[in-house]
Design a protein around this motif. Sequence first.
Motif, PDB file in Angstrom:
ATOM      1  N   ASP A 156       0.826  -1.210   0.000  1.00 47.74           N
ATOM      2  CA  ASP A 156       0.000   0.000   0.000  1.00 47.74           C
ATOM      3  C   ASP A 156       0.861   1.261   0.000  1.00 47.74           C
ATOM      4  N   ALA A 159       2.131   1.667  -3.478  1.00 48.91           N
ATOM      5  CA  ALA A 159       1.022   2.052  -4.356  1.00 48.91           C
ATOM      6  C   ALA A 159       0.656   3.516  -4.174  1.00 48.91           C
ATOM      7  N   ASP A 160       0.662   3.985  -2.931  1.00 46.32           N
ATOM      8  CA  ASP A 160       0.311   5.385  -2.669  1.00 46.32           C
ATOM      9  C   ASP A 160       1.347   6.338  -3.259  1.00 46.32           C
ATOM     10  N   LYS A 163       0.776   6.392  -6.966  1.00 44.09           N
ATOM     11  CA  LYS A 163      -0.391   7.223  -7.284  1.00 44.09           C
ATOM     12  C   LYS A 163       0.002   8.691  -7.314  1.00 44.09           C
ATOM     13  N   GLU A 164       0.920   9.061  -6.436  1.00 48.67           N
ATOM     14  CA  GLU A 164       1.393  10.438  -6.357  1.00 48.67           C
ATOM     15  C   GLU A 164       2.284  10.805  -7.544  1.00 48.67           C
ATOM     16  N   GLY A 166       2.548   9.019 -10.418  1.00 46.77           N
ATOM     17  CA  GLY A 166       1.981   8.558 -11.686  1.00 46.77           C
ATOM     18  C   GLY A 166       1.692   9.657 -12.692  1.00 46.77           C
ATOM     19  N   ASP A 192      -4.439  -1.147  -9.012  1.00 47.71           N
ATOM     20  CA  ASP A 192      -5.755  -0.552  -8.742  1.00 47.71           C
ATOM     21  C   ASP A 192      -5.647   0.600  -7.754  1.00 47.71           C
ATOM     22  N   ARG A 193      -4.805   0.423  -6.726  1.00 51.45           N
ATOM     23  CA  ARG A 193      -4.671   1.474  -5.716  1.00 51.45           C
ATOM     24  C   ARG A 193      -3.907   2.683  -6.269  1.00 51.45           C
ATOM     25  N   ALA A 194      -2.897   2.424  -7.111  1.00 50.48           N
ATOM     26  CA  ALA A 194      -2.130   3.526  -7.712  1.00 50.48           C
ATOM     27  C   ALA A 194      -2.986   4.311  -8.697  1.00 50.48           C
ATOM     28  N   HIS A 195      -3.881   3.616  -9.365  1.00 54.43           N
ATOM     29  CA  HIS A 195      -4.870   4.247 -10.249  1.00 54.43           C
ATOM     30  C   HIS A 195      -4.200   5.186 -11.261  1.00 54.43           C
ATOM     31  N   SER A 196      -3.201   4.652 -11.971  1.00 54.40           N
ATOM     32  CA  SER A 196      -2.520   5.430 -12.998  1.00 54.40           C
ATOM     33  C   SER A 196      -2.228   4.531 -14.187  1.00 54.40           C
TER      34      SER A 196
END
Length: 291
Positions: A156, A159-160, A163-164, A166, A192-196
């Motif tokens: 996580d 992934a976070d 996401k930042e 990405g 999915d958590r990164a969403h990029s």
Amino acid sequence: MPTLNRRQFIRTGGAALATAALTARLQAGYTKLKIGAPDWNLRLEAKPASIELAKSIGFDGVQISLGHPSDPKNAPPHLPVSTPDLFDQFLSEARKNQLPIASTCVEILHRNYLKNDPLGKQWVAESIPLTQKLGARVILLPFFGKGALQTRAEMDYVADFLKEIGPEAEKTGVILGLENTISAEDNARILDRAHSKAVLVYYDVGNSFNNGFDIYKEIGWLGKDRICEFHLKDNPSLIGQGKIDFPKVIGAIVETGFSGWAQLETAAPSGDVSKDMKTNLDFVRRLLAKA
């Protein structure tokens, strides 16, 4: 000679065209997969000479390390390949040999782990514009040894961060590829958590096979939209002489319709890098010709 009516002519003509198309396909094989070599397997890690060697062996491109310091206790101010002289040498060799730098590797993450070291974040941030300037599209982010992802909290955390960062990768058109020891499902959760759209899986068949995963199913399950690039290997053996069923691997890749690069991260059991890399390259190309 018997005459053909219009319907018969169309039917037989259509069959001839279909046969010709099939013959051409069989001759060409699967052409969507380009084959490159990591510079560290050419034993020229972060060295521009790796490009000429890859060209001489017959590869379509090369994957380069962005370097690491000789002294592991002292971090460099920036990624070593960003040094102007070294950077220019890489571009010059790529132009001279007309061979693309297909992808890069933030190899220094083997020392500054992305899962818990702030320097890891710095290296990833620096790798994005550097990779773009080198003309490459994929950045390999490794997670191995003490840097391996072992808990959900570590996944996580990574992934976070992705996401930042990405959106920065998306702006430059490069992909951050995750190479690790976890399952396809855990990788998918990170994505999915990164969403990029700039965060994908860098699938290494050797690593995943050795960690007990069904690589033939995982490749198909992840599919072409979640895999950015492949490492093909069955170390310490030559490809096709170890435990992995490579005709089945290539079949799985072809079935997804994947278009891009596979790098032969292979050992040289004979000690002759050029000879063994050429043997592996020829073997994979024969499989692709039949696909």
